[in-house]
Design an enzyme around this catalytic site. Structure first.
Site, PDB file in Angstrom:
ATOM      1  CB  CYS A   6     -15.358  68.915 -14.950  1.00 16.46           C
ATOM      2  SG  CYS A   6     -14.153  68.130 -13.871  1.00 16.46           S
ATOM      3  CB  CYS A   9     -12.119  70.315 -16.563  1.00 17.84           C
ATOM      4  SG  CYS A   9     -11.934  68.577 -17.017  1.00 17.84           S
ATOM      5  CG  ASP A  32      -9.431  69.080  -0.330  1.00 14.06           C
ATOM      6  OD1 ASP A  32      -9.619  68.045  -0.991  1.00 14.06           O
ATOM      7  OD2 ASP A  32     -10.367  69.763   0.159  1.00 14.06           O
ATOM      8  CG  HIS A  48     -13.152  64.794 -17.329  1.00  8.70           C
ATOM      9  ND1 HIS A  48     -13.523  65.525 -16.229  1.00  8.70           N
ATOM     10  CD2 HIS A  48     -13.998  63.745 -17.383  1.00  8.70           C
ATOM     11  CE1 HIS A  48     -14.562  64.952 -15.659  1.00  8.70           C
ATOM     12  NE2 HIS A  48     -14.876  63.857 -16.345  1.00  8.70           N
ATOM     13  N   GLY A  95     -17.833  57.808  -1.358  1.00 14.58           N
ATOM     14  CA  GLY A  95     -17.999  59.241  -1.083  1.00 14.58           C
ATOM     15  C   GLY A  95     -17.343  60.142  -2.109  1.00 14.58           C
ATOM     16  CG  HIS A 102      -9.890  63.425  -7.033  1.00 18.00           C
ATOM     17  ND1 HIS A 102     -11.118  63.357  -7.651  1.00 18.00           N
ATOM     18  CD2 HIS A 102     -10.119  63.338  -5.708  1.00 18.00           C
ATOM     19  CE1 HIS A 102     -12.062  63.260  -6.709  1.00 18.00           C
ATOM     20  NE2 HIS A 102     -11.477  63.230  -5.530  1.00 18.00           N
ATOM     21  CG  HIS A 104      -8.299  62.751  -1.466  1.00 19.59           C
ATOM     22  ND1 HIS A 104      -8.891  63.932  -1.092  1.00 19.59           N
ATOM     23  CD2 HIS A 104      -9.224  62.091  -2.199  1.00 19.59           C
ATOM     24  CE1 HIS A 104     -10.130  63.971  -1.562  1.00 19.59           C
ATOM     25  NE2 HIS A 104     -10.363  62.865  -2.248  1.00 19.59           N
TER      26      HIS A 104
HETATM   27  P1  5GP Z   1     -13.820  63.348  -3.387  1.00 25.81           P
HETATM   28  O1  5GP Z   1     -14.834  63.357  -2.273  1.00 25.81           O
HETATM   29  O2  5GP Z   1     -14.454  63.522  -4.730  1.00 25.81           O
HETATM   30  O3  5GP Z   1     -12.886  62.188  -3.317  1.00 25.81           O
HETATM   31  O4  5GP Z   1     -12.891  64.608  -3.103  1.00 25.81           O
HETATM   32  C1  5GP Z   1     -13.033  65.848  -3.743  1.00 25.81           C
HETATM   33  C2  5GP Z   1     -12.161  66.830  -2.982  1.00 25.81           C
HETATM   34  O5  5GP Z   1     -12.043  68.002  -3.755  1.00 25.81           O
HETATM   35  C3  5GP Z   1     -12.741  67.231  -1.615  1.00 25.81           C
HETATM   36  O6  5GP Z   1     -11.787  66.944  -0.598  1.00 25.81           O
HETATM   37  C4  5GP Z   1     -13.021  68.718  -1.766  1.00 25.81           C
HETATM   38  O7  5GP Z   1     -12.764  69.450  -0.586  1.00 25.81           O
HETATM   39  C5  5GP Z   1     -12.084  69.129  -2.906  1.00 25.81           C
HETATM   40  N1  5GP Z   1     -12.583  70.223  -3.713  1.00 25.81           N
HETATM   41  C6  5GP Z   1     -13.817  70.314  -4.280  1.00 25.81           C
HETATM   42  N2  5GP Z   1     -13.935  71.454  -4.980  1.00 25.81           N
HETATM   43  C7  5GP Z   1     -12.738  72.100  -4.859  1.00 25.81           C
HETATM   44  C8  5GP Z   1     -12.239  73.344  -5.354  1.00 25.81           C
HETATM   45  O8  5GP Z   1     -12.919  74.098  -6.053  1.00 25.81           O
HETATM   46  N3  5GP Z   1     -10.965  73.691  -5.021  1.00 25.81           N
HETATM   47  C9  5GP Z   1     -10.188  72.876  -4.243  1.00 25.81           C
HETATM   48  N4  5GP Z   1      -8.937  73.306  -3.979  1.00 25.81           N
HETATM   49  N5  5GP Z   1     -10.610  71.688  -3.766  1.00 25.81           N
HETATM   50  C10 5GP Z   1     -11.871  71.305  -4.053  1.00 25.81           C
HETATM   51 ZN    ZN Z   2     -12.777  67.205 -15.366  1.00 25.36          ZN
END
Ligand code: 5GP
Ligand code: ZN
Length: 116
Positions: A6, A9, A32, A48, A95, A102, A104
Site C-alpha cells: 500500500c 502505508c 498530493d 490501514h 474513481g 483518505h 482530499h
Molecule cells: P483517489 O483517486 O484514490 O481518491 O486519490 C488518490 C490520490 O493520491 C490522487 O490524487 C493521487 O495523485 C495521490 N497519490 C497517489 N500516489 C501518491 C504518492 O505516492 N504520493 C503522493 N503525495 N500522492 C499520491
Molecule cells: Zn495502507
C-alpha cells in the site's frame, strides 16, 4: 490490501517520501503528487482501512479525525476563510485509485457543483 504493497502505508512508515504538512497520533497529511488545485492535500489515517464502505462503528473517531485535521490544515495553508472542498472517493464509480481510505482537501480556487 496487503499493507506492504500500500503506497499510503509506505508513506506512513517513511519508506516512501512525501511532503508532509500535518501529523498527529492517528493521522498524516501530505501534498498530493498530482495536485488538482492550488492547495491539494491528502489526509489519511495511519491505520490501514481500504475504503468508506469498510468503516465500522469503532472507526468513527478515526474518520472524524480526518475532518478535524482538514480544519487545521486549511488554517496552515491559509484557505480557512476562502473555503475548501473535502472529498472522499469510495470505490470504482467514484474513481478511488488508492485503496487506503483518505480525504482530499482542495482549495485556493473556485470549484464547480455538481462535480464531474
Ligand atoms: P483517489 O483517486 O484514490 O481518491 O486519490 C488518490 C490520490 O493520491 C490522487 O490524487 C493521487 O495523485 C495521490 N497519490 C497517489 N500516489 C501518491 C504518492 O505516492 N504520493 C503522493 N503525495 N500522492 C499520491
Ligand atoms: Zn495502507
Amino acid at each position: 490490501m496487503d499493507v506492504e504493497n500500500c503506497i499510503f502505508c509506505r508513506i506512513v512508515s517513511g519508506a516512501v517520501k512525501a511532503a508532509v504538512v500535518y501529523e498527529d497520533d492517528c493521522t498524516v497529511a501530505f501534498d498530493d503528487i498530482n495536485p488538482r488545485a492550488p492547495v491539494h492535500v491528502v489526509i489519511i489515517p495511519k491505520r490501514h482501512i481500504d475504503m468508506v464502505s469498510d468503516l465500522k462503528e469503532k472507526d468513527a473517531g478515526m474518520f472524524g479525525g480526518l475532518a478535524i485535521a482538514a480544519n487545521r490544515i486549511a488554517r496552515i495553508k491559509g484557505i480557512a476563510d476562502s473555503g475548501y472542498r473535502l472529498i472522499t472517493n469510495c470505490g470504482k464509480d467514484a474513481g478511488q485509485e488508492v485503496l487506503h481510505i483518505h480525504m482530499h482537501l482542495l482549495g485556493g480556487r473556485k470549484f464547480a457543483w455538481p462535480p464531474g
